[in-house]
Design a protein around this motif. Structure first.
Motif, mmCIF file in Angstrom:
data_model
loop_
_atom_site.group_PDB
_atom_site.id
_atom_site.type_symbol
_atom_site.label_atom_id
_atom_site.label_comp_id
_atom_site.label_asym_id
_atom_site.label_seq_id
_atom_site.Cartn_x
_atom_site.Cartn_y
_atom_site.Cartn_z
ATOM 1 N N ALA A 356 0.831 -1.205 0.000
ATOM 2 C CA ALA A 356 0.000 0.000 0.000
ATOM 3 C C ALA A 356 0.868 1.257 0.000
ATOM 4 C CB ALA A 356 -0.929 -0.010 1.212
ATOM 5 N N PHE A 357 1.945 1.237 0.774
ATOM 6 C CA PHE A 357 2.856 2.377 0.814
ATOM 7 C C PHE A 357 3.524 2.575 -0.544
ATOM 8 C CE2 PHE A 357 7.319 3.764 1.443
ATOM 9 C CZ PHE A 357 7.075 5.075 1.844
ATOM 10 N N GLU A 358 3.992 1.490 -1.159
ATOM 11 C CA GLU A 358 4.634 1.597 -2.465
ATOM 12 C C GLU A 358 3.667 2.175 -3.504
ATOM 13 O OE1 GLU A 358 7.889 -2.067 -2.308
ATOM 14 O OE2 GLU A 358 5.757 -2.514 -2.655
ATOM 15 N N ALA A 359 2.431 1.712 -3.475
ATOM 16 C CA ALA A 359 1.438 2.228 -4.426
ATOM 17 C C ALA A 359 1.212 3.722 -4.210
ATOM 18 C CB ALA A 359 0.124 1.461 -4.269
ATOM 19 N N SER A 360 1.195 4.149 -2.935
ATOM 20 C CA SER A 360 0.969 5.570 -2.653
ATOM 21 C C SER A 360 2.131 6.444 -3.109
ATOM 22 C CB SER A 360 0.738 5.776 -1.151
ATOM 23 O OG SER A 360 1.950 5.648 -0.416
ATOM 24 N N GLN A 361 3.306 5.830 -3.227
ATOM 25 C CA GLN A 361 4.507 6.566 -3.623
ATOM 26 C C GLN A 361 4.804 6.451 -5.116
ATOM 27 O OE1 GLN A 361 6.672 8.349 -1.212
ATOM 28 N NE2 GLN A 361 4.678 8.151 -0.207
ATOM 29 N N GLY A 362 3.954 5.738 -5.831
ATOM 30 C CA GLY A 362 4.196 5.544 -7.249
ATOM 31 C C GLY A 362 5.359 4.614 -7.547
ATOM 32 N N LEU A 363 5.688 3.745 -6.581
ATOM 33 C CA LEU A 363 6.779 2.789 -6.744
ATOM 34 C C LEU A 363 6.249 1.463 -7.280
ATOM 35 C CD1 LEU A 363 8.531 3.367 -3.293
ATOM 36 C CD2 LEU A 363 9.320 4.205 -5.527
ATOM 37 N N PRO A 364 7.112 0.630 -7.859
ATOM 38 C CA PRO A 364 6.686 -0.736 -8.196
ATOM 39 C C PRO A 364 6.190 -1.443 -6.933
ATOM 40 C CG PRO A 364 8.813 -0.240 -9.189
ATOM 41 C CD PRO A 364 8.506 0.892 -8.249
ATOM 42 N N VAL A 365 5.057 -2.103 -7.023
ATOM 43 C CA VAL A 365 4.458 -2.738 -5.857
ATOM 44 C C VAL A 365 5.007 -4.153 -5.716
ATOM 45 C CG1 VAL A 365 2.303 -3.494 -4.799
ATOM 46 C CG2 VAL A 365 2.380 -1.334 -6.056
ATOM 47 N N ARG A 366 5.855 -4.338 -4.688
ATOM 48 C CA ARG A 366 6.522 -5.630 -4.492
ATOM 49 C C ARG A 366 6.216 -6.241 -3.123
ATOM 50 N NH1 ARG A 366 11.945 -5.169 -4.052
ATOM 51 N NH2 ARG A 366 11.633 -3.093 -3.181
ATOM 52 N N GLY A 367 5.992 -5.411 -2.125
ATOM 53 C CA GLY A 367 5.726 -5.919 -0.786
ATOM 54 C C GLY A 367 6.928 -6.522 -0.102
ATOM 55 N N ARG A 371 16.039 -2.311 1.890
ATOM 56 C CA ARG A 371 16.626 -1.023 2.201
ATOM 57 C C ARG A 371 15.982 0.117 1.400
ATOM 58 N NH1 ARG A 371 20.099 -0.597 5.737
ATOM 59 N NH2 ARG A 371 21.274 -2.356 6.558
ATOM 60 N N GLN A 372 15.496 -0.177 0.221
ATOM 61 C CA GLN A 372 14.834 0.843 -0.583
ATOM 62 C C GLN A 372 13.573 1.354 0.117
ATOM 63 O OE1 GLN A 372 13.927 -0.351 -4.609
ATOM 64 N NE2 GLN A 372 12.474 1.323 -4.900
ATOM 65 N N VAL A 373 12.767 0.429 0.619
ATOM 66 C CA VAL A 373 11.555 0.823 1.336
ATOM 67 C C VAL A 373 11.915 1.539 2.630
ATOM 68 C CG1 VAL A 373 9.492 -0.035 2.509
ATOM 69 C CG2 VAL A 373 10.194 -1.028 0.319
ATOM 70 N N LEU A 374 12.906 1.014 3.353
ATOM 71 C CA LEU A 374 13.315 1.630 4.616
ATOM 72 C C LEU A 374 13.788 3.058 4.388
ATOM 73 C CD1 LEU A 374 13.870 1.441 7.646
ATOM 74 C CD2 LEU A 374 16.096 0.430 7.097
ATOM 75 N N ALA A 375 14.570 3.261 3.326
ATOM 76 C CA ALA A 375 15.063 4.616 3.040
ATOM 77 C C ALA A 375 13.916 5.577 2.735
ATOM 78 C CB ALA A 375 16.042 4.569 1.868
ATOM 79 N N ARG A 376 12.900 5.112 2.024
ATOM 80 C CA ARG A 376 11.746 5.950 1.711
ATOM 81 C C ARG A 376 10.956 6.328 2.959
ATOM 82 N NH1 ARG A 376 9.285 7.984 -3.223
ATOM 83 N NH2 ARG A 376 10.650 7.248 -4.910
ATOM 84 N N LEU A 377 10.959 5.445 3.934
ATOM 85 C CA LEU A 377 10.175 5.681 5.153
ATOM 86 C C LEU A 377 10.911 6.582 6.139
ATOM 87 C CD1 LEU A 377 8.772 2.069 5.675
ATOM 88 C CD2 LEU A 377 7.398 4.142 5.335
#
Length: 378
Positions: A356-367, A371-377
């Protein structure tokens, strides 16, 4: 000689923490099944029950007992699904221990020990076992009675006996369950447990119950299902004693912390090493898993006041440490996503939140927690 629960539990190294259906108030109506475990009509199952009835009566089950037990029983597809899809958990030992000896489980356990200290101490004296180990088994198996399971045992074991993958074993469990009813220890509507037939506060299978359950409170019934856990805790003490528990001998310890004898065990490559004793093997008769036995032993130590493990675990396959994973979960929670408990264990809730977070950020949705997700957060 070990009395073996391991034939039943060998494939359940992680499921002891989560296999049971959460326990809602118990209905007095036998026809009530928990969500996802509703029975369905099955002609083959009905024919099998008719055939089995003669075999059960031939083994001493009274016809009236059989008929009452099966009055509302049925074939449960989800039980077969769970049995056929048991695979080695993707959880690491670090994940397992994070759940088995979580801060919440430790806190609940200390409260339970205070509430039932007289019972636990009496069990320890009667059977020569460590009361903290009994309490830890209770905690791992059902969260101190919160998750005893609500699947009707007759339906579950009959379904598995009919399905046939382990038909002989489960037919034996079904006969044992009928003997429990015939003895008057409980009633068909109260004879409930996990999808695989494990029952009560400490998840006894029917044959182990017949062999080792005890009436500790002297009311004439070996009631491991009651809200009062006295008989269940005593039955666990009796089980450990019968399987060779040596009073005064620790189960083991992290290497370099108190226990030097015994063999060395490293459940996760790169993680802490443990020295374990013969009592560790006794714990494995309850569930044939190194994860389980160390989880119970470590939880018992924590309940008794010991601190966390000293050793560390390596980063996971995505390069995150437990502290990183907890930071990721906190970041998602701060943004309003439901991740459950911040414990560093990446389960389906956390993965759904990441998507859900990736979709809200316009990122590829992988779940994927990386580290990529952690850096975004951050």
């Amino acid at each position: 000689m070990y009395l073996n629960r391991r034939l039943f539990m060998a494939s359940c190294g992680f499921s002891a923490l989560a296999a049971c259906t959460p326990t809602p108030p118990v209905s007095r109506t036998a026809a009530v099944f928990p969500a996802n475990y509703a029975p369905v009509p099955d002609a083959g199952f009905a024919a099998w029950v008719s055939s089995f009835r003669g075999r059960a009566i031939g083994q001493g089950i009274a016809p009236a007992v059989f008929d009452a037990a099966f009055a509302d029983a049925g074939f449960i597809p989800e039980v077969v699904n769970r049995d056929r899809n048991q695979i080695e958990s993707r959880r690491t030992f670090e994940d397992y221990l994070s759940i088995a000896a979580s801060d919440d489980r430790i806190a609940k356990g200390r409260q339970a020990i205070l509430q039932f200290k007289d019972t636990l101490n009496a069990v320890g004296l009667r059977y020569g076992v460590d009361p903290l180990i009994v309490a830890a088994i209770w905690g791992v198996e059902s969260r101190y009675g919160e998750r005893r399971g609500q699947v009707p045992v007759i339906s579950a074991t009959a379904t598995l006996a009919y399905d046939g993958r382990r038909g002989r074993f489960y037919e034996g469990q079904l006969i044992a369950a009928l003997r429990i009813l015939q003895a008057g220890d409980t009633t068909p509507d109260q004879l409930r447990g996990s999808w695989a037939g494990a029952m009560g506060h400490t998840q006894f299978i029917p044959t182990s119950y017949l062999a080792l359950a005890v009436d500790f409170d002297g009311d004439g019934r070996r009631d491991i299902w009651a809200d009062d856990p006295m008989d269940a805790l005593a039955s666990t003490g009796a089980y450990l004693a019968r399987n060779g528990w040596q009073n005064g001998l620790p189960w083991g310890a992290e290497a370099g912390v108190g226990v030097s004898e015994g063999r060395r065990v490293q459940p996760q490559e790169g993680g802490p090493v443990f020295n374990v004793t013969r009592n560790f093997d006794v714990l494995k008769t309850y569930n044939n898993s190194d994860f389980y036995a160390i989880g119970v032993g470590h939880l018992a130590d924590r309940l008794g006041g010991a601190g966390p493990l000293r050793g560390s675990f390596p980063p996971d396959a995505n390069g995150l440490t437990k502290a990183d994973r907890m930071a990721l979960q906190r970041g998602l929670a701060a943004r309003g996503y439901d991740i459950g408990t911040v414990d560093g264990v990446i389960g389906s809730q956390t993965e759904d939140a990441i998507r859900a977070f990736e979709a809200s950020q316009g990122l590829p949705v992988r779940g994927v927690a990386d580290r990529q997700v952690l850096a975004r957060l951050r």
